[in-house]
Design a protein around this motif. Structure first.
Motif, short mmCIF file in Angstrom:
data_model
loop_
_atom_site.label_atom_id
_atom_site.label_comp_id
_atom_site.label_asym_id
_atom_site.label_seq_id
_atom_site.Cartn_x
_atom_site.Cartn_y
_atom_site.Cartn_z
N ILE A 39 0.84 -1.20 0.00
CA ILE A 39 0.00 0.00 0.00
C ILE A 39 0.87 1.24 0.00
N VAL A 40 1.85 1.27 0.89
CA VAL A 40 2.75 2.43 0.98
C VAL A 40 3.51 2.60 -0.33
N ASP A 41 4.06 1.52 -0.85
CA ASP A 41 4.85 1.60 -2.08
C ASP A 41 4.00 2.04 -3.27
N GLY A 42 2.76 1.54 -3.35
CA GLY A 42 1.87 1.92 -4.45
C GLY A 42 1.51 3.40 -4.41
N LEU A 43 1.23 3.90 -3.22
CA LEU A 43 0.92 5.33 -3.08
C LEU A 43 2.14 6.19 -3.38
N ARG A 44 3.28 5.78 -2.84
CA ARG A 44 4.52 6.54 -3.07
C ARG A 44 4.85 6.57 -4.56
N GLU A 45 4.76 5.44 -5.21
CA GLU A 45 5.06 5.37 -6.64
C GLU A 45 4.16 6.30 -7.45
N ALA A 46 2.88 6.31 -7.10
CA ALA A 46 1.94 7.18 -7.82
C ALA A 46 2.31 8.65 -7.63
N LEU A 47 2.64 9.04 -6.41
CA LEU A 47 3.00 10.43 -6.15
C LEU A 47 4.30 10.81 -6.85
N VAL A 48 5.29 9.97 -6.74
CA VAL A 48 6.60 10.27 -7.33
C VAL A 48 6.52 10.33 -8.85
N ASN A 49 5.66 9.50 -9.43
CA ASN A 49 5.52 9.48 -10.89
C ASN A 49 4.56 10.54 -11.41
N GLY A 50 4.06 11.40 -10.52
CA GLY A 50 3.21 12.49 -10.95
C GLY A 50 1.76 12.12 -11.15
N ASN A 51 1.35 10.98 -10.65
CA ASN A 51 -0.05 10.55 -10.80
C ASN A 51 -0.89 11.03 -9.63
N ILE A 52 -0.78 12.32 -9.38
CA ILE A 52 -1.46 12.93 -8.24
C ILE A 52 -2.97 12.80 -8.39
N ASN A 53 -3.48 12.99 -9.58
CA ASN A 53 -4.92 12.89 -9.80
C ASN A 53 -5.44 11.50 -9.44
N ASP A 54 -4.64 10.47 -9.71
CA ASP A 54 -5.05 9.10 -9.36
C ASP A 54 -5.12 8.93 -7.84
N ASN A 63 -14.91 3.85 -6.31
CA ASN A 63 -14.51 2.45 -6.41
C ASN A 63 -13.00 2.34 -6.26
N ALA A 64 -12.55 2.18 -5.03
CA ALA A 64 -11.11 2.12 -4.74
C ALA A 64 -10.44 0.95 -5.46
N VAL A 65 -11.14 -0.13 -5.62
CA VAL A 65 -10.55 -1.33 -6.22
C VAL A 65 -10.21 -1.10 -7.69
N ALA A 66 -11.01 -0.31 -8.39
CA ALA A 66 -10.81 -0.11 -9.82
C ALA A 66 -9.80 1.00 -10.13
N SER A 67 -9.36 1.74 -9.13
CA SER A 67 -8.45 2.85 -9.39
C SER A 67 -7.09 2.33 -9.84
N PRO A 68 -6.39 3.10 -10.65
CA PRO A 68 -5.05 2.69 -11.09
C PRO A 68 -4.08 2.49 -9.93
N VAL A 69 -4.20 3.32 -8.90
CA VAL A 69 -3.32 3.18 -7.73
C VAL A 69 -3.61 1.86 -7.02
N ALA A 70 -4.88 1.55 -6.82
CA ALA A 70 -5.26 0.30 -6.16
C ALA A 70 -4.82 -0.91 -6.98
N GLN A 71 -4.93 -0.82 -8.29
CA GLN A 71 -4.49 -1.91 -9.15
C GLN A 71 -2.98 -2.13 -9.02
N ASN A 72 -2.23 -1.04 -8.93
CA ASN A 72 -0.79 -1.13 -8.75
C ASN A 72 -0.44 -1.73 -7.38
N ILE A 73 -1.17 -1.32 -6.35
CA ILE A 73 -0.97 -1.89 -5.01
C ILE A 73 -1.25 -3.38 -5.04
N HIS A 74 -2.35 -3.75 -5.66
CA HIS A 74 -2.74 -5.17 -5.78
C HIS A 74 -1.64 -5.97 -6.47
N GLY A 75 -1.17 -5.45 -7.60
CA GLY A 75 -0.12 -6.15 -8.34
C GLY A 75 1.17 -6.30 -7.55
#
Length: 163
Positions: A39-54, A63-75
């Motif tokens: 969870i921490v790594d997925g959120l950090r990656e999104a912020l660092v990569n500029g995916n602030i809107n996500d 729908n948190a499960v369908a969000s790109p950030v949640a999908q990245n966390i899941h993966g």
């Protein structure tokens, strides 16, 4: 923040990890830690990569499960389970699918609840960005509150990180 997230995962690990025969009991804490770290790594990656809107969209609800950030966390969690526990993709995916949606929904709910001080949005963003001033925390928080600028082109979004 990180300890509170780890505790949240522990409180909800039940059937997905603790009562799961695919995870040896002596390694339950390790699996819980991987979930929290994902969870921490997925959120950090999104912020660092500029995916602030996500990230904003994730914390605004829906729908948190369908969000790109949640999908990245899941993966990331699935990959950790496969690498560290030797699980196949179906086993690891089942564990992640049983655990992460409820954790993310509770995490988001607690972050958005003004009466719950266990997770503070500003603290989360600061810690995820390393607290190095690269990410304009106030601007991001204003986006969560609906007062910030969510639009703009790539250059506008990039400028946010350097102002």
């Amino acid at each position: 923040m990180f300890e509170n997230l780890l505790n949240l995962v522990k409180e909800n690990a039940g059937d997905a990890i603790i009562n799961n025969t695919a995870i040896p009991n002596e390694r339950n804490d390790e699996a819980i830690s991987y979930a929290s770290n994902s969870i921490v790594d997925g959120l950090r990656e999104a912020l660092v990569n500029g995916n602030i809107n996500d990230v904003v969209s994730l914390f605004k609800g829906g729908n948190a499960v369908a969000s790109p950030v949640a999908q990245n966390i899941h993966g990331g969690f699935v990959q950790s389970l496969m690498d560290k526990f030797g699980l196949d993709n179906n086993q690891a995916g089942g564990i992640a699918s049983n655990l992460l949606p409820s954790i993310l929904n509770k995490f988001i709910s607690k972050t958005n609840d003004p009466n719950d001080k266990s997770f503070d949005l500003g603290d989360i963003i600061q810690k995820l960005s390393g607290g190095n001033g690269v990410i304009d925390i106030q601007n991001i928080i204003s986006k969560f509150q609906g007062t910030g600028n969510l639009g703009g082109g790539l250059m506008d979004r990039a400028k946010e990180f350097f102002n």
